[in-house]
Design an enzyme around this catalytic site. Structure first.
Site, PDB file in Angstrom:
ATOM      1  N   LYS A 211       3.277  29.552 -13.712  1.00 21.06           N
ATOM      2  CA  LYS A 211       3.391  30.345 -12.655  1.00 21.06           C
ATOM      3  C   LYS A 211       4.447  31.316 -13.123  1.00 21.06           C
ATOM      4  CE  LYS A 211       4.980  27.515  -9.526  1.00 21.06           C
ATOM      5  NZ  LYS A 211       4.379  26.663 -10.379  1.00 21.06           N
TER       6      LYS A 211
ATOM      7  N   ARG B  62       5.815  26.651  -0.010  1.00 17.84           N
ATOM      8  CA  ARG B  62       5.721  25.549  -0.642  1.00 17.84           C
ATOM      9  C   ARG B  62       4.770  24.452   0.401  1.00 17.84           C
ATOM     10  NH1 ARG B  62       8.633  25.784  -5.367  1.00 17.84           N
ATOM     11  NH2 ARG B  62       8.243  24.233  -6.946  1.00 17.84           N
TER      12      ARG B  62
ATOM     13  N   ARG C 104       8.719  22.891 -22.338  1.00 19.31           N
ATOM     14  CA  ARG C 104       9.714  23.933 -22.009  1.00 19.31           C
ATOM     15  C   ARG C 104      10.580  23.723 -22.107  1.00 19.31           C
ATOM     16  NH1 ARG C 104       8.477  25.845 -16.264  1.00 19.31           N
ATOM     17  NH2 ARG C 104       9.623  23.504 -15.544  1.00 19.31           N
TER      18      ARG C 104
ATOM     19  N   ARG D  13      14.989  21.999 -19.311  1.00 16.84           N
ATOM     20  CA  ARG D  13      15.071  21.591 -17.411  1.00 16.84           C
ATOM     21  C   ARG D  13      15.174  20.200 -17.177  1.00 16.84           C
ATOM     22  NH1 ARG D  13      11.908  25.721 -13.694  1.00 16.84           N
ATOM     23  NH2 ARG D  13      11.125  23.741 -12.685  1.00 16.84           N
TER      24      ARG D  13
ATOM     25  N   ARG E 122       7.216  15.514  -9.251  1.00 14.16           N
ATOM     26  CA  ARG E 122       7.008  17.093  -8.516  1.00 14.16           C
ATOM     27  C   ARG E 122       5.787  17.231  -8.437  1.00 14.16           C
ATOM     28  NH1 ARG E 122       9.223  19.722 -13.664  1.00 14.16           N
ATOM     29  NH2 ARG E 122       8.343  21.661 -12.567  1.00 14.16           N
TER      30      ARG E 122
HETATM   31  P1  AP5 Z   1       6.690  28.077 -16.569  1.00 11.85           P
HETATM   32  O1  AP5 Z   1       5.572  29.821 -16.310  1.00 11.85           O
HETATM   33  O2  AP5 Z   1       7.858  28.468 -16.670  1.00 11.85           O
HETATM   34  O3  AP5 Z   1       5.257  27.092 -15.344  1.00 11.85           O
HETATM   35  P2  AP5 Z   1       5.887  27.276 -13.920  1.00 11.85           P
HETATM   36  O4  AP5 Z   1       4.622  27.364 -13.155  1.00 11.85           O
HETATM   37  O5  AP5 Z   1       6.337  28.638 -13.228  1.00 11.85           O
HETATM   38  O6  AP5 Z   1       6.591  25.814 -14.135  1.00 11.85           O
HETATM   39  P3  AP5 Z   1       7.636  25.600 -12.623  1.00 11.85           P
HETATM   40  O7  AP5 Z   1       8.237  24.356 -13.700  1.00 11.85           O
HETATM   41  O8  AP5 Z   1       8.784  26.630 -12.975  1.00 11.85           O
HETATM   42  O9  AP5 Z   1       6.883  25.457 -11.512  1.00 11.85           O
HETATM   43  P4  AP5 Z   1       7.781  24.703 -10.362  1.00 11.85           P
HETATM   44  O10 AP5 Z   1       7.056  25.288  -9.227  1.00 11.85           O
HETATM   45  O11 AP5 Z   1       7.689  23.256 -10.087  1.00 11.85           O
HETATM   46  O12 AP5 Z   1       9.484  24.653 -10.450  1.00 11.85           O
HETATM   47  P5  AP5 Z   1      10.215  26.052  -9.950  1.00 11.85           P
HETATM   48  O13 AP5 Z   1      11.716  26.320 -10.377  1.00 11.85           O
HETATM   49  O14 AP5 Z   1       9.636  26.766  -8.662  1.00 11.85           O
HETATM   50  O15 AP5 Z   1       5.199  27.286 -18.029  1.00 11.85           O
HETATM   51  C1  AP5 Z   1       5.491  25.852 -18.485  1.00 11.85           C
HETATM   52  C2  AP5 Z   1       6.158  25.788 -19.686  1.00 11.85           C
HETATM   53  O16 AP5 Z   1       4.095  26.043 -20.485  1.00 11.85           O
HETATM   54  C3  AP5 Z   1       6.480  26.773 -20.272  1.00 11.85           C
HETATM   55  O17 AP5 Z   1       7.579  25.876 -21.294  1.00 11.85           O
HETATM   56  C4  AP5 Z   1       5.504  28.230 -20.589  1.00 11.85           C
HETATM   57  O18 AP5 Z   1       6.107  28.710 -22.088  1.00 11.85           O
HETATM   58  C5  AP5 Z   1       4.275  27.514 -20.966  1.00 11.85           C
HETATM   59  N1  AP5 Z   1       3.420  28.077 -20.915  1.00 11.85           N
HETATM   60  C6  AP5 Z   1       3.339  28.731 -19.769  1.00 11.85           C
HETATM   61  N2  AP5 Z   1       1.508  29.563 -20.133  1.00 11.85           N
HETATM   62  C7  AP5 Z   1       1.503  29.045 -20.868  1.00 11.85           C
HETATM   63  C8  AP5 Z   1      -0.149  29.172 -21.174  1.00 11.85           C
HETATM   64  N3  AP5 Z   1      -0.634  30.227 -21.269  1.00 11.85           N
HETATM   65  N4  AP5 Z   1      -0.165  28.486 -22.725  1.00 11.85           N
HETATM   66  C9  AP5 Z   1       0.612  27.878 -23.154  1.00 11.85           C
HETATM   67  N5  AP5 Z   1       1.628  27.698 -22.520  1.00 11.85           N
HETATM   68  C10 AP5 Z   1       2.030  27.898 -21.535  1.00 11.85           C
HETATM   69  O19 AP5 Z   1      10.927  25.247  -8.288  1.00 11.85           O
HETATM   70  C11 AP5 Z   1      11.696  23.981  -9.347  1.00 11.85           C
HETATM   71  C12 AP5 Z   1      12.489  23.518  -7.777  1.00 11.85           C
HETATM   72  O20 AP5 Z   1      13.115  23.839  -7.299  1.00 11.85           O
HETATM   73  C13 AP5 Z   1      10.949  22.197  -6.856  1.00 11.85           C
HETATM   74  O21 AP5 Z   1      10.767  21.303  -7.798  1.00 11.85           O
HETATM   75  C14 AP5 Z   1      11.980  22.347  -6.006  1.00 11.85           C
HETATM   76  O22 AP5 Z   1      13.016  21.035  -6.016  1.00 11.85           O
HETATM   77  C15 AP5 Z   1      12.912  23.414  -5.512  1.00 11.85           C
HETATM   78  N6  AP5 Z   1      12.430  24.928  -4.822  1.00 11.85           N
HETATM   79  C16 AP5 Z   1      12.062  25.858  -5.434  1.00 11.85           C
HETATM   80  N7  AP5 Z   1      11.207  26.846  -4.541  1.00 11.85           N
HETATM   81  C17 AP5 Z   1      11.429  25.997  -3.598  1.00 11.85           C
HETATM   82  C18 AP5 Z   1      10.401  25.805  -2.261  1.00 11.85           C
HETATM   83  N8  AP5 Z   1       9.607  26.887  -1.654  1.00 11.85           N
HETATM   84  N9  AP5 Z   1      10.495  24.407  -0.774  1.00 11.85           N
HETATM   85  C19 AP5 Z   1      11.215  23.383  -1.809  1.00 11.85           C
HETATM   86  N10 AP5 Z   1      11.682  23.075  -2.844  1.00 11.85           N
HETATM   87  C20 AP5 Z   1      11.686  24.148  -3.429  1.00 11.85           C
END
Ligand code: AP5
Length: 234
Positions: free
Chosen positions: A9, A88, A127, A160, A171
């Site tokens: 994402k 979420r 990552r 991370r 997660r």
């Molecule tokens: P990346 O683009 O970083 O993936 P992502 O989907 O953004 O993954 P996240 O782990 O950041 O999502 P998340 O939803 O768990 O975390 P968030 O920060 O929102 O890509 C991942 C890897 O793959 C990278 O190495 C990239 O280079 C590689 N890649 C990408 N595309 C590729 C491709 N096409 N081919 C190959 N490789 C590829 O949330 C973190 C925490 O915050 C949550 O766990 C929670 O505790 C809290 N939080 C955040 N928002 C909320 C909310 N709304 N409500 C409650 N808690 C929340």
């Protein structure tokens, strides 16, 4: 944007932001930025939120909502906005809907990225993020030119805390339990665009734009149709 942790994402949001100029609001990034502040500047709610995040659990809705409201300006951005990692839960989605209604803002599309479980785990495990500019890499799929150094600012790359295997499991469970139901929520509103998240980031970006465009045309056609029906009735 909907999709399991690690589905890509953030990578897609960055591409959409670069090409469309829309404001990118990632709740995860906002929490991580708070985590770099001195402890004395953190509220009790934020300290608890960071603990949840380390364990891989969702942050309580009330804390998330407070933070989103503080960034209301993003939703009013002239170039549009991309919400990454928010909403979420159903509670968050309903609060967002009420806020958007009161502001007279429409959502064009809700993109749900889909990827097999094994690939998600491989993306998360590999990552690496730059500690300075937050650029995201992958050790095998999107490596930096010099190992451990950011291509853009030469900052150190780190893994991370919530990308450790025990947090990844929590997660993914939280996603299935609390976030996956939003797929139906938005499908019922005719806003859902399902996008296969396999292949290169560029190929996924192209697929995303094509799906958003077709939803926009469908929405526009529906509005024209409703207006024509109204004219006929009056
Ligand atoms: P990346 O683009 O970083 O993936 P992502 O989907 O953004 O993954 P996240 O782990 O950041 O999502 P998340 O939803 O768990 O975390 P968030 O920060 O929102 O890509 C991942 C890897 O793959 C990278 O190495 C990239 O280079 C590689 N890649 C990408 N595309 C590729 C491709 N096409 N081919 C190959 N490789 C590829 O949330 C973190 C925490 O915050 C949550 O766990 C929670 O505790 C809290 N939080 C955040 N928002 C909320 C909310 N709304 N409500 C409650 N808690 C929340």
């Amino acid at each position: 944007m909907l999709g399991a942790p690690g589905v890509g994402k953030g990578t897609q949001a960055e591409l959409l932001h670069q090409h469309l100029g829309a404001c990118h609001l990632s709740t995860g990034d906002v929490f991580r930025a708070a985590g770099r502040l001195p402890e004395c500047q953190l509220s009790l709610a934020m300290k608890a939120a960071l603990e949840c995040m380390r364990r891989g659990e969702l942050v309580p809705d009330s804390t998330v909502w407070e933070m989103v409201r503080e960034r209301l300006g993003c939703l009013r951005c002239g170039g549009g906005f991309i919400l990454d990692g928010f909403p979420r839960t159903l509670t968050q989605a309903e609060s967002l809907q009420r806020l958007l209604n009161s502001e007279g803002i429409d959502v064009s599309a809700v993109v749900s990225y889909e990827l097999p479980f094994s690939e998600i785990v491989a993306r998360l495990g590999g990552r690496r993020t730059c500690e300075k500019c937050k650029s995201v890499y992958h050790v095998t799929e999107r490596p930096s030119k010099i190992s451990g150094r950011c291509d853009h600012c030469e900052g150190n790359l780190f893994q991370r805390e919530d990308d450790r295997p025990e947090s990844i499991k929590v997660r993914l469970e939280a996603y299935e339990r609390s976030t996956a139901p939003l797929i139906d929520f938005y499908a019922r509103r005719g806003l859902l665009a399902r996008v296969e998240a396999t292949g290169s980031p560029h190929a996924i970006y192209e697929r995303t734009v094509a799906k958003i465009e077709s939803l926009r045309f469908k929405g526009f056609a529906n509005k024209l149709w409703a207006a024509a029906e109204n004219r006929r009735d009056t």
